[in-house]
Design a protein around this motif. Structure first.
Motif, PDB file in Angstrom:
ATOM      1  N   TYR A  48      -0.293  -8.186   0.137  1.00 51.48           N
ATOM      2  CA  TYR A  48      -0.214  -8.136  -1.390  1.00 51.48           C
ATOM      3  C   TYR A  48       1.077  -8.325  -2.081  1.00 51.48           C
ATOM      4  O   TYR A  48       2.064  -8.235  -1.418  1.00 51.48           O
ATOM      5  N   LEU A  49       1.135  -8.748  -3.034  1.00 55.25           N
ATOM      6  CA  LEU A  49       2.303  -9.082  -4.075  1.00 55.25           C
ATOM      7  C   LEU A  49       2.257  -8.091  -5.107  1.00 55.25           C
ATOM      8  O   LEU A  49       1.360  -7.489  -5.407  1.00 55.25           O
ATOM      9  N   HIS A  50       3.365  -7.774  -5.326  1.00 46.82           N
ATOM     10  CA  HIS A  50       3.751  -6.683  -6.585  1.00 46.82           C
ATOM     11  C   HIS A  50       3.475  -7.302  -7.872  1.00 46.82           C
ATOM     12  O   HIS A  50       3.926  -8.381  -8.161  1.00 46.82           O
ATOM     13  N   GLY A  51       2.567  -6.969  -8.611  1.00 46.74           N
ATOM     14  CA  GLY A  51       2.296  -7.684 -10.077  1.00 46.74           C
ATOM     15  C   GLY A  51       2.651  -6.940 -11.123  1.00 46.74           C
ATOM     16  O   GLY A  51       2.388  -7.290 -12.359  1.00 46.74           O
ATOM     17  N   GLY A  52       3.432  -5.895 -11.009  1.00 39.67           N
ATOM     18  CA  GLY A  52       3.796  -5.052 -12.152  1.00 39.67           C
ATOM     19  C   GLY A  52       3.300  -3.566 -12.152  1.00 39.67           C
ATOM     20  O   GLY A  52       2.667  -3.134 -11.177  1.00 39.67           O
ATOM     21  N   TYR A  53       3.106  -3.087 -13.564  1.00 42.62           N
ATOM     22  CA  TYR A  53       2.805  -1.521 -13.467  1.00 42.62           C
ATOM     23  C   TYR A  53       1.805  -1.661 -14.518  1.00 42.62           C
ATOM     24  O   TYR A  53       1.909  -2.256 -15.442  1.00 42.62           O
ATOM     25  N   ASP A  54       0.853  -0.643 -14.670  1.00 44.14           N
ATOM     26  CA  ASP A  54      -0.149  -0.523 -15.624  1.00 44.14           C
ATOM     27  C   ASP A  54       0.244   0.525 -16.446  1.00 44.14           C
ATOM     28  O   ASP A  54       1.344   0.969 -16.425  1.00 44.14           O
ATOM     29  N   GLU A  55      -0.702   0.937 -17.453  1.00 36.54           N
ATOM     30  CA  GLU A  55      -0.139   1.711 -18.419  1.00 36.54           C
ATOM     31  C   GLU A  55       0.175   3.114 -17.845  1.00 36.54           C
ATOM     32  O   GLU A  55       0.741   3.829 -18.587  1.00 36.54           O
ATOM     33  N   ASN A  56      -0.336   3.404 -16.593  1.00 33.79           N
ATOM     34  CA  ASN A  56      -0.191   4.709 -16.117  1.00 33.79           C
ATOM     35  C   ASN A  56       0.802   4.825 -14.973  1.00 33.79           C
ATOM     36  O   ASN A  56       1.420   5.716 -14.434  1.00 33.79           O
ATOM     37  N   GLY A  57       1.655   3.753 -15.079  1.00 29.91           N
ATOM     38  CA  GLY A  57       2.815   3.690 -14.094  1.00 29.91           C
ATOM     39  C   GLY A  57       2.439   3.415 -12.798  1.00 29.91           C
ATOM     40  O   GLY A  57       3.196   3.220 -11.650  1.00 29.91           O
ATOM     41  N   ASP A  58       1.072   3.104 -12.499  1.00 27.76           N
ATOM     42  CA  ASP A  58       0.585   2.556 -11.026  1.00 27.76           C
ATOM     43  C   ASP A  58       1.008   1.338 -10.879  1.00 27.76           C
ATOM     44  O   ASP A  58       1.060   0.190 -11.690  1.00 27.76           O
ATOM     45  N   VAL A  59       1.106   0.871  -9.515  1.00 25.78           N
ATOM     46  CA  VAL A  59       1.582  -0.639  -9.193  1.00 25.78           C
ATOM     47  C   VAL A  59       0.299  -1.275  -9.216  1.00 25.78           C
ATOM     48  O   VAL A  59      -0.778  -0.813  -8.964  1.00 25.78           O
ATOM     49  N   ILE A  60       0.463  -2.649  -9.867  1.00 18.15           N
ATOM     50  CA  ILE A  60      -0.766  -3.599  -9.929  1.00 18.15           C
ATOM     51  C   ILE A  60      -0.451  -4.498  -8.598  1.00 18.15           C
ATOM     52  O   ILE A  60       0.395  -5.179  -8.747  1.00 18.15           O
ATOM     53  N   ALA A  61      -1.248  -4.430  -7.645  1.00 17.90           N
ATOM     54  CA  ALA A  61      -1.176  -5.292  -6.474  1.00 17.90           C
ATOM     55  C   ALA A  61      -2.053  -6.471  -6.568  1.00 17.90           C
ATOM     56  O   ALA A  61      -3.151  -6.359  -7.262  1.00 17.90           O
ATOM     57  N   ILE A  62      -1.413  -7.568  -6.530  1.00 16.07           N
ATOM     58  CA  ILE A  62      -2.115  -8.769  -6.231  1.00 16.07           C
ATOM     59  C   ILE A  62      -2.318  -9.287  -5.087  1.00 16.07           C
ATOM     60  O   ILE A  62      -1.073  -9.349  -4.203  1.00 16.07           O
ATOM     61  N   GLU A  63      -3.476  -9.754  -4.595  1.00 14.34           N
ATOM     62  CA  GLU A  63      -3.735 -10.269  -3.284  1.00 14.34           C
ATOM     63  C   GLU A  63      -3.075 -11.464  -3.067  1.00 14.34           C
ATOM     64  O   GLU A  63      -2.992 -12.455  -4.043  1.00 14.34           O
ATOM     65  N   ASN A  64      -2.312 -11.710  -1.877  1.00 13.31           N
ATOM     66  CA  ASN A  64      -1.473 -12.769  -1.705  1.00 13.31           C
ATOM     67  C   ASN A  64      -2.662 -13.755  -0.967  1.00 13.31           C
ATOM     68  O   ASN A  64      -2.589 -13.738   0.308  1.00 13.31           O
ATOM     69  N   LEU A  65      -3.317 -14.808  -1.835  1.00  8.33           N
ATOM     70  CA  LEU A  65      -4.164 -15.691  -1.076  1.00  8.33           C
ATOM     71  C   LEU A  65      -3.287 -16.997  -0.712  1.00  8.33           C
ATOM     72  O   LEU A  65      -4.181 -17.754   0.013  1.00  8.33           O
ATOM     73  N   ARG A  66      -2.063 -17.472  -1.210  1.00  8.77           N
ATOM     74  CA  ARG A  66      -1.497 -18.542  -0.788  1.00  8.77           C
ATOM     75  C   ARG A  66      -1.577 -19.084   0.771  1.00  8.77           C
ATOM     76  O   ARG A  66      -1.868 -20.141   1.149  1.00  8.77           O
ATOM     77  N   PRO A  67      -1.003 -18.053   1.450  1.00  6.21           N
ATOM     78  CA  PRO A  67      -1.052 -18.394   2.839  1.00  6.21           C
ATOM     79  C   PRO A  67      -2.394 -18.836   3.504  1.00  6.21           C
ATOM     80  O   PRO A  67      -2.387 -19.676   4.143  1.00  6.21           O
TER      81      PRO A  67
END
Length: 109
Positions: free
Chosen positions: A43-62
């Motif tokens: 997963y890649l770090h995609g930022g934070y949502d309104e609650n301060g939780d991490v938005i994980a982005i699945e790393n599909l490029r590889p």
């Protein structure tokens, strides 16, 4: 009746060696893509949502790079013939279907 393509090996021709070099290069690129895939974060770090939780982005490029590398091998007759000669049907866990088909055809004859 089986129709086989007769491959002429002429080690004195520059074109023959260019094709061999490209075939091995494509196989090496697939092995390198496999290495990157095995080392890549899931997963890649995609930022934070309104609650301060991490938005994980699945790393599909590889995964996409690995699929592209396998497709490039399957599109290259010389790369397929090299893997057939090695009886190598996979790069890591990723099947090279053109090699599997060719080996099945040879075993059937």
């Amino acid at each position: 009746m089986t129709h086989r393509k007769i491959v002429s090996i002429d080690g004195g021709r520059a074109e023959y060696w260019r094709q061999r070099k490209l075939g091995f290069l494509l196989i090496h690129e697939a092995e390198w893509a496999l290495s990157r895939l095995n080392r890549a974060p899931m997963y890649l770090h995609g930022g934070y949502d309104e609650n301060g939780d991490v938005i994980a982005i699945e790393n599909l490029r590889p995964y996409a790079d690995m699929e592209d590398a396998i497709r490039a091998i399957e599109a290259n007759e010389t790369a397929v013939s090299i893997l057939v000669a090695q009886r190598r049907t996979k790069i890591g866990d990723h099947e090279v279907k053109a090699v599997i088909r060719e080996l099945k055809d040879r075993d059937r004859d």
